[in-house]
Design an enzyme around this catalytic site. Structure first.
Site, PDB file in Angstrom:
ATOM      1  N   HIS A  58      58.468  32.815  34.668  1.00 44.37           N
ATOM      2  CA  HIS A  58      57.233  32.901  35.454  1.00 44.37           C
ATOM      3  C   HIS A  58      56.793  34.368  35.557  1.00 44.37           C
ATOM      4  CE1 HIS A  58      54.423  32.277  38.873  1.00 44.37           C
ATOM      5  NE2 HIS A  58      54.937  33.428  39.295  1.00 44.37           N
ATOM      6  N   GLU A  59      57.756  35.252  35.859  1.00 43.79           N
ATOM      7  CA  GLU A  59      57.424  36.681  35.950  1.00 43.79           C
ATOM      8  C   GLU A  59      57.006  37.219  34.585  1.00 43.79           C
ATOM      9  OE1 GLU A  59      56.914  37.755  38.769  1.00 43.79           O
ATOM     10  OE2 GLU A  59      58.003  36.231  39.894  1.00 43.79           O
ATOM     11  N   HIS A 114      53.434  36.598  34.042  1.00 46.67           N
ATOM     12  CA  HIS A 114      52.517  37.593  34.621  1.00 46.67           C
ATOM     13  C   HIS A 114      52.345  38.787  33.675  1.00 46.67           C
ATOM     14  CE1 HIS A 114      51.733  35.809  38.464  1.00 46.67           C
ATOM     15  NE2 HIS A 114      53.004  35.782  38.833  1.00 46.67           N
TER      16      HIS A 114
HETATM   17 ZN   LIG Z   1      53.976  34.888  40.395  1.00 47.56          ZN
END
Ligand SMILES: [Zn+2]
Length: 228
Positions: A104-105, A108
């Site tokens: 998830h990171e 980003h």
């Molecule tokens: Zn996030």
């Protein structure tokens, strides 16, 4: 003229109770989803940091660094140093939950590398919101004490920026999770995809709760300022 009384405000008390309950529920939900999937090993047999590294390299973000940070669920991506900061358990752990959060990171970082529009809007809002978040309550109190409606209106405009920020955060978070789940579905097994979806949906709900709370507060402020 805008008037804010000093009397006991039951509507505001209700908003505070609902906000605290909503926030606590969302936190409890992410913690339980994370805990459940932190006991399940990812099929890839790699750590969160390793899988995130491979995802970054595969998606044109190989310049992004990865470091570990103290704490539980303290993971974040910082565009200023272009680095993923993963909590120790997600950095070195190989559970479905660790891999999901790490990817998830990485999602980003991939957003930044690809110039994802909502991510750019959110980044542009950061300095504005840093200011308005501190300014709004001071302006609001000054407006009440000095009985000057111009200041309370300005305070509400400042608060609206924080609400806008919370709303813009939603697509950014959902998109990062979508990138993570999509990547894990191609490199991992079905269990990895299912677990990642479950953990990241729970994480997204904390952002939805935060946005709902701030919208509720804004509606309340607007309703009060329209009341004579
Ligand atoms: Zn996030």
């Amino acid at each position: 003229m805008v008037r804010y009384g000093y009397g006991f405000d039951y509507a505001y008390l209700l908003i505070i109770i609902v906000s605290v309950a909503l926030g606590a529920l969302a936190q409890a939900y992410i913690r339980s989803a994370y805990k459940k999937w932190s006991h399940v090993g990812a099929t890839m047999g790699k750590t969160g940091a390793q899988v995130a590294r491979e995802m970054l390299d595969a998606q044109g973000a190989s310049a992004v660094g990865i470091t570990s940070v103290a704490g539980h669920l303290t993971d974040y991506y910082d565009p200023r140093d272009n680095c993923l900061h993963l909590s120790q358990e997600n950095f070195g752990g190989g559970s479905v939950a660790s891999v999901a959060v790490a990817c998830h990171e990485a999602g980003h970082a991939v957003q930044t590398a690809h110039g994802y529009a909502f991510g750019r809007i959110r980044t542009a809002l950061v300095p504005v919101v840093n200011f308005t978040q501190r300014a709004w309550s001071v302006l609001f109190l000054l407006g009440i004490v000095m009985n000057f409606s111009g200041l309370t209106s300005l305070a509400i405009v400042c608060f609206a920026f924080s609400v806008l920020f919370q709303i813009v955060t939603l697509p950014v978070e959902i998109d990062a999770s979508r990138r993570a789940v999509r990547y894990l579905s191609t490199v991992g097994g079905g269990i990895d995809e299912r677990g990642a979806r479950s953990v990241l949906t729970a994480a997204a709900l904390t952002y939805v709760a935060a946005a709902l709370i701030s919208v509720m507060q804004l509606v309340y402020l607007l309703a009060r300022s329209n009341r004579r």
